[in-house]
Motif scaffolding. Structure first.
Motif, PDB file in Angstrom:
ATOM      1  N   ASN B 570      98.726  71.893  21.117  1.00 30.46           N
ATOM      2  CA  ASN B 570      98.911  71.079  19.910  1.00 30.46           C
ATOM      3  C   ASN B 570      98.353  71.777  18.673  1.00 30.46           C
ATOM      4  O   ASN B 570      98.939  71.714  17.593  1.00 30.46           O
ATOM      5  N   LEU B 571      97.202  72.426  18.852  1.00 27.74           N
ATOM      6  CA  LEU B 571      96.592  73.154  17.731  1.00 27.74           C
ATOM      7  C   LEU B 571      97.521  74.245  17.224  1.00 27.74           C
ATOM      8  O   LEU B 571      97.716  74.417  16.024  1.00 27.74           O
ATOM      9  N   VAL B 572      98.111  74.989  18.161  1.00 25.87           N
ATOM     10  CA  VAL B 572      98.999  76.091  17.776  1.00 25.87           C
ATOM     11  C   VAL B 572     100.212  75.540  17.030  1.00 25.87           C
ATOM     12  O   VAL B 572     100.609  76.060  15.973  1.00 25.87           O
ATOM     13  N   ASP B 573     100.789  74.470  17.559  1.00 21.52           N
ATOM     14  CA  ASP B 573     101.938  73.867  16.889  1.00 21.52           C
ATOM     15  C   ASP B 573     101.569  73.424  15.471  1.00 21.52           C
ATOM     16  O   ASP B 573     102.315  73.663  14.514  1.00 21.52           O
ATOM     17  N   ALA B 574     100.409  72.808  15.365  1.00 24.14           N
ATOM     18  CA  ALA B 574      99.970  72.337  14.042  1.00 24.14           C
ATOM     19  C   ALA B 574      99.744  73.522  13.103  1.00 24.14           C
ATOM     20  O   ALA B 574     100.150  73.499  11.941  1.00 24.14           O
ATOM     21  N   TYR B 575      99.132  74.555  13.649  1.00 26.01           N
ATOM     22  CA  TYR B 575      98.798  75.726  12.826  1.00 26.01           C
ATOM     23  C   TYR B 575     100.052  76.426  12.304  1.00 26.01           C
ATOM     24  O   TYR B 575     100.107  76.863  11.156  1.00 26.01           O
ATOM     25  N   LEU B 576     101.048  76.511  13.146  1.00 28.69           N
ATOM     26  CA  LEU B 576     102.260  77.223  12.735  1.00 28.69           C
ATOM     27  C   LEU B 576     103.033  76.446  11.670  1.00 28.69           C
ATOM     28  O   LEU B 576     103.774  77.032  10.880  1.00 28.69           O
ATOM     29  N   VAL B 577     102.820  75.144  11.619  1.00 23.33           N
ATOM     30  CA  VAL B 577     103.432  74.342  10.550  1.00 23.33           C
ATOM     31  C   VAL B 577     102.569  74.399   9.296  1.00 23.33           C
ATOM     32  O   VAL B 577     103.063  74.543   8.183  1.00 23.33           O
ATOM     33  N   ASN B 578     101.264  74.320   9.508  1.00 21.06           N
ATOM     34  CA  ASN B 578     100.348  74.256   8.372  1.00 21.06           C
ATOM     35  C   ASN B 578      99.064  74.990   8.728  1.00 21.06           C
ATOM     36  O   ASN B 578      98.191  74.430   9.376  1.00 21.06           O
ATOM     37  N   PRO B 579      98.939  76.247   8.339  1.00 22.35           N
ATOM     38  CA  PRO B 579      97.816  77.093   8.801  1.00 22.35           C
ATOM     39  C   PRO B 579      96.488  76.765   8.120  1.00 22.35           C
ATOM     40  O   PRO B 579      95.972  77.551   7.334  1.00 22.35           O
ATOM     41  N   GLN B 580      95.932  75.605   8.470  1.00 22.57           N
ATOM     42  CA  GLN B 580      94.633  75.221   7.915  1.00 22.57           C
ATOM     43  C   GLN B 580      93.514  76.068   8.513  1.00 22.57           C
ATOM     44  O   GLN B 580      93.574  76.440   9.684  1.00 22.57           O
ATOM     45  N   VAL B 581      92.489  76.289   7.722  1.00 23.77           N
ATOM     46  CA  VAL B 581      91.366  77.117   8.175  1.00 23.77           C
ATOM     47  C   VAL B 581      90.644  76.476   9.368  1.00 23.77           C
ATOM     48  O   VAL B 581      90.270  77.157  10.325  1.00 23.77           O
ATOM     49  N   SER B 582      90.488  75.158   9.303  1.00 21.65           N
ATOM     50  CA  SER B 582      89.755  74.497  10.399  1.00 21.65           C
ATOM     51  C   SER B 582      90.507  74.667  11.719  1.00 21.65           C
ATOM     52  O   SER B 582      89.895  74.912  12.759  1.00 21.65           O
ATOM     53  N   VAL B 583      91.814  74.547  11.656  1.00 18.19           N
ATOM     54  CA  VAL B 583      92.622  74.702  12.873  1.00 18.19           C
ATOM     55  C   VAL B 583      92.568  76.159  13.343  1.00 18.19           C
ATOM     56  O   VAL B 583      92.422  76.436  14.547  1.00 18.19           O
ATOM     57  N   GLN B 584      92.664  77.060  12.418  1.00 18.74           N
ATOM     58  CA  GLN B 584      92.578  78.482  12.742  1.00 18.74           C
ATOM     59  C   GLN B 584      91.267  78.787  13.467  1.00 18.74           C
ATOM     60  O   GLN B 584      91.244  79.497  14.472  1.00 18.74           O
ATOM     61  N   LYS B 585      90.184  78.201  12.979  1.00 14.05           N
ATOM     62  CA  LYS B 585      88.880  78.437  13.597  1.00 14.05           C
ATOM     63  C   LYS B 585      88.849  77.888  15.027  1.00 14.05           C
ATOM     64  O   LYS B 585      88.289  78.509  15.932  1.00 14.05           O
ATOM     65  N   GLU B 586      89.434  76.721  15.200  1.00 14.79           N
ATOM     66  CA  GLU B 586      89.455  76.150  16.547  1.00 14.79           C
ATOM     67  C   GLU B 586      90.238  77.056  17.493  1.00 14.79           C
ATOM     68  O   GLU B 586      89.837  77.301  18.634  1.00 14.79           O
ATOM     69  N   ILE B 587      91.384  77.524  17.013  1.00 17.34           N
ATOM     70  CA  ILE B 587      92.231  78.385  17.856  1.00 17.34           C
ATOM     71  C   ILE B 587      91.491  79.671  18.226  1.00 17.34           C
ATOM     72  O   ILE B 587      91.426  80.056  19.398  1.00 17.34           O
TER      73      ILE B 587
END
Lengths: 681, 681
Positions: B570-587
């Motif tokens: 889910n994180l990857v899907d979210a990141y590829l739509v909207n590359p937020q820094v917080s999500v990037q850090k989690e990934i």
């Protein structure tokens, strides 16, 4: 029961050296109970996919089942998918990896030969035993010494000869105060077999319930068990399961006290006519059988006859404990009877009662046992005394010519640490006994009374501590190294999980429940250093708990022998003798964690108010950890203590012994030692 | 089965708003299955020590027991030591905190009214239900919405009216391929009741074992169960336990195929004379009843008569699946019979067989069910068809006039994710059905076949996924939000632990076993992102496993629906739509952990060689995590990718789908998405 102590010590020392030098995962010294004689060699019997087992000699069904189980348990560890299925026949090829040779099947009775020899070479594991009981013990030993090196799993080269020190090594399980269903019984029996215990003392009659079906007196369970009891078929299943594991089942029907459930079902047994209900609280109650009525003896004769047929063991336990005597005192007819028959007091009346039960049970070919209260002048010498009220009556009974069994010191329900139980010896050197007297000490029994224990928590009260008692009853009396016992207890604890024990997993489960779905970390940190109140303190005045009480609280997740707390205490002791930097770091690491944990714990309590009762523990832990940290600084000369500081610390430490949620902190004295070590000028 | 969908959605949206605004721990929306109508108000019914429950109306024993259990379960959460004991009588005072009003006790039968209303005010919780079944459901809903605020526990103000969409909401448990003892059955029934399932499909006859005692044909279990079976008393205990929880028990005796155990016990039933042994492997076998012999019908008449009396439910399942037909083809006498009676093929012979069983079972007042293979031309319309081979035959059978039950899509043994099962609807909009036809869809059944599941792992195969199926069968068809389902599944998962399910704790236990006493951390990190091979892939060629195989390996500790893997995807899907820094850090946090974990895992394997088979998974995870990290750098413009890099990454990802230990990695496609998103100039 010979054993060769010096030779053993020699080998142990040799093994310690080998183990450290060669391979840290050779498990020869990890077993529990420690065998009598251990001789090692350099062989390694590899465990490979073609691993097989065979039985030779004159075995019975018990060895076939046990060997099959051993094969499966081994495969569940090594995961090699052995090809062999169930073992059901003699295999005279002698080619199997594991060869089990049995001279004859045992009778499950006291003093049956339980010895064995276990020899491991590069190519074969040979078990030889006079009876199948020895073979079963040997296989448990074998599973304990499975080892690992760079090439994989192997059994280390060894020649073990082993035999128990005591013939009666028991565990009492009370299934009345809380109901314990079949799965609890079975996994308890499996655990017992793993540590070579051989008597399951089945305590099924109480004030709160009567839990074994009687076909002659069906009301015993219809009115006395609230649906939770064992049918006779289930009892047979338990006995068969136990027998399959070399364990005798000794039934106990507790009379004349602790008999409220019997009296509720059959009120004609009562000393006093009143309305009887099952007891809902725990403690000692007045309802008592009227032992002056013939009806009572007819009833017991019939019931004992039925139960004597159901339970094949030669021993039958009649309880006899905690008779308050009040109902006898308050019954005019009983008082009249006593006067008429010249019976001076309740003790004598109980002795008269026991004397009448003895021939009844002898008629059914049973030997009689009772708790030590029955030991009154005039009690026949062929009653076996089970001691629970202290060592002195135990040795007194031995000296009077009785055969006896020790439970004093083995009350595992009282939440005392394993080392306490471990050091209680049924025949210690401090007591002067003749050989004849010593022989009358049958052994001992751990007792699991279940007032404050449900099926969910009972395993964590039995295990792993009972393994330490099992070692005391099996191994040489000189095996008393507490640190090594604790080291091995951690190992056996994990092995007991393989047999279904829930003592580890239910602790984690209860923490999840108590944390209401939130992170359990803060709770874990606290639980690691608390234990339930010990001895009889938890249930203050016998009024705090009853059979409906929730046993899912912090006192139920907390266990005896908390490892983190024990290890911290050891660290402090070590540090105060030799203040090494590494030890200092470990100590301050703990203290910082505890000091900071309170904030997280308070957040958790907001989300899970059931933890409110533990707030005082968490706060006190945080406060004394703070003082501990300051003490460490002073001890390191990094600051100068004041008299005020020491006074404040002392006050805080005093307060920190306050209970919360029926638990107390287990690191107070250790931190106190640090504070006390600080010298104020 | 009316329900008010738009009104519901409105309230749901309103509630979401309220919940976020007011109090994150108001649990009105956390229940599963989601009720039909939910109306909230601002009331809070506080849970205090004086909390009490009372039953009024015309209840039966079932409601008394359930209300008592509810009281105890609540107290085990809040820990307040309620004063009330067992509830056993009508209480007309109407003062209790929880007031349960029942119009009449239900008959446990299909289409019985299961509706209820649950109203909560500041001072009282009122449950009203036409039958006790509804009252039981209401209490499960109530326990799901227990909430917490700064003042402690409360039930939120609500008015719920609820009724199921389908009348048959079942779970099949196979106790043959692996033995499932009583405690498994009981905790499964408790879990079922918690998610409002109402049919326990008891699959107890198979090629590997026959597991219910017959007194008429005792060899069925004496020769066909290897000691592991339910006595008739135990079956009665199961039925009573289920009935107490509003659950019907439908027995299945699978004929004419899957009958090796029956044939071994009574070889006269066989189509081909040969030596019969219990099947040790899993799959489809040839031994089949000879349905041309009168003996077979006499036998089944007697056996079915006995079982029909033992199982009170109106339905009786005769299996009928996976008859290979080979033994019939190879039997000269059967072939002669077929020719003589003009029976063209095996299908027709089986139909003739079924047609003779029908009157036998009708004689015993039973309705007959069978698996969808029995649906052949000429099969009577009053046989209920249970579909397992796909949706098309299911709707075909409905259209042909049969009543049917869906299991296709609910095979929980196949380790598919909960969202897959969740979205399978027994009556989807995509299938055009008349109202009449739709009514013939009884509902559905999850099926727990136990080839690759022991009593230790079965809970993790049943729960929590079966709760999602339960919601599909109970709640409105429009309730299909997969994310919200997974959110609630996490909550119900913990609640199921309270009822004894071992799905969480045995996972931790198996990891401890697999780690041979060493730290489990590295194993946990790996297990979090692997799942057992799905559908029928795990047991390649049906030859890898048999009844003696160890089920304590990495594929047994791995579960379906690994949360960490799903959340990463889910994180990857979210990141590829909207590359937020917080999500990037989690990934990158995940990827780094996986990359580094291999070293620790390899160390663990040295100490616990049973993990060797998972090395490939750990290595591949480490490698692709490395590529994932590089991809993240490229995506952030921190470096310039090359064609070679992308080719190497693609190759590594391809290799990473290799299985290890009968598991595969669940983050390969997600990392692939990251790699694919990198544009090479």
């Amino acid at each position: 029961m010979e054993f060769d102590f010096m030779r053993k010590i020699y080998f142990l020392l040799f093994l310690v050296w080998c183990t450290n030098a060669v391979n840290a995962q050779n498990n020869v010294l990890n077993g529990m109970p420690m065998p009598a004689h251990v001789q090692t060699n350099n062989a390694k019997c590899r465990v490979v996919k073609s691993f097989s087992a065979a039985v030779v000699g004159h075995p019975g069904q018990r060895v076939y089942s046990a060997t099959t189980r051993t094969l499966r348990r081994l495969d569940e560890r090594v995961g090699l998918f052995f090809k062999q299925g169930n073992i059901a026949n003699i295999d005279t090829s002698h080619n199997a990896t594991l060869l089990v040779q049995v001279h004859q099947p045992a009778q499950l009775q006291l003093y049956e030969d339980e010895s064995y020899q276990l020899q491991i070479s590069d190519t074969q594991i040979r078990i030889t035993a006079p009876t199948d009981l020895g073979a079963l013990h040997a296989m448990e030993t074998l599973l304990q010494i499975l080892s690992v090196d760079a090439q994989g799993y192997y059994f280390p080269g060894v020649n073990i000869t082993d035999t128990p020190r005591f013939a009666w090594r028991g565990l009492l399980l009370d299934v009345c105060l809380h109901w314990m269903p079949m799965d609890v019984i079975k996994r308890t029996l499996d655990g017992m077999a793993a540590v070579k215990l051989n008597v399951f003392h089945f305590h099924f009659s109480e004030d709160q319930a009567f839990r074994v079906e009687s076909k002659v007196y069906p009301l015993l369970t219809q009115l006395g068990a609230e649906g939770n009891f064992f049918t006779q078929d289930e009892v047979k299943e338990i006995i068969a399961y136990a027998s399959d594991r070399g364990i005798r089942v000794v039934p106990e029907i507790d009379v004349p006290g602790h008999a409220t459930a019997m009296i509720k079902a059959y009120p004609a047994l009562a000393s006093i006519p009143r309305k009887y209900e099952l007891q809902r609280y725990y403690g000692v109650f007045d309802p008592t059988l009227d032992v002056t009525k013939e009806y009572t003896y007819q009833f017991l004769d019939t019931l004992f006859g039925e139960m004597a047929a159901l339970f094949p063991d030669a021993y039958f336990h009649i309880g006899g404990d905690e008779n308050t005597g009040k109902d006898w005192e308050n019954s005019p007819s009983i008082q009249a009877y006593m006067q008429q028959h010249g019976i001076a007091n309740g003790h004598d009346l109980q002795t008269a009662f026991n004397s009448r039960l003895l021939p009844i049970l002898n008629k059914y070919h049973k030997k009689v046992m009772g708790w030590d209260e029955i030991l009154q002048p005039g009690v026949p010498k062929d009653i076996v005394i089970q001691s629970w009220r202290g060592g002195d009556p135990f040795y007194a009974s031995i000296k009077q010519g009785y055969t006896a069994l020790l439970s004093t010191g083995y009350y595992i329900d009282l939440i005392q640490p394993a080392d306490y139980h471990y050091l209680v010896d049924p025949a210690p050197d401090s007591i002067l006994l003749s050989d004849e007297e010593r022989k009358r000490i049958l052994g001992g029994e751990a007792t699991m009374w279940t007032e404050h224990t449900t099926a969910e928590t009972v395993d964590s009260r039995i295990w792993p501590r009972t393994a330490a008692i099992a070692e005391r009853l099996w191994s040489a009396k000189e095996i008393r190294d507490v640190n090594d016992m604790y080291r091995r207890l951690d190992i056996i604890s994990l092995r007991l999980e393989e047999l279904g024990s829930t003592h580890l997993k239910n602790k984690a489960m209860l923490m999840r429940r108590l944390s209401n779905g939130y992170d359990t970390k803060a709770l874990e940190v606290l639980v690691d250093v608390i234990e339930p109140l010990k001895i009889y303190e938890r249930n203050e005045g016998d009024t705090m708990y009853n059979v409906f009480s929730p046993y899912t609280k912090i006192a139920d997740v907390a266990t005896p022998d908390q490892k983190v707390a024990r290890s911290f205490r050891n660290l402090v002791d070590a540090y105060l003798v030799n203040p090494q930097v590494s030890v200092q770091k470990e100590i301050t690491g703990h203290l910082q964690l505890w000091q900071e944990n309170d904030a997280a714990f308070m957040q958790l309590v907001q989300r899970s108010p059931v933890l409110q009762e533990a707030v005082i523990l968490s706060k006190n832990l945080s406060i004394i950890a703070g003082y501990g940290l300051q003490a460490m600084q002073y001890l390191n000369g990094k600051a100068q203590p004041t008299t005020q500081w020491k006074a404040a610390a002392t006050t805080a430490l005093k307060k920190a012994s306050t209970q919360g949620g029926r638990c107390d902190l287990q690191v107070v004295t250790a931190i106190e030692k640090l504070v006390n070590a600080v010298k104020v000028k």
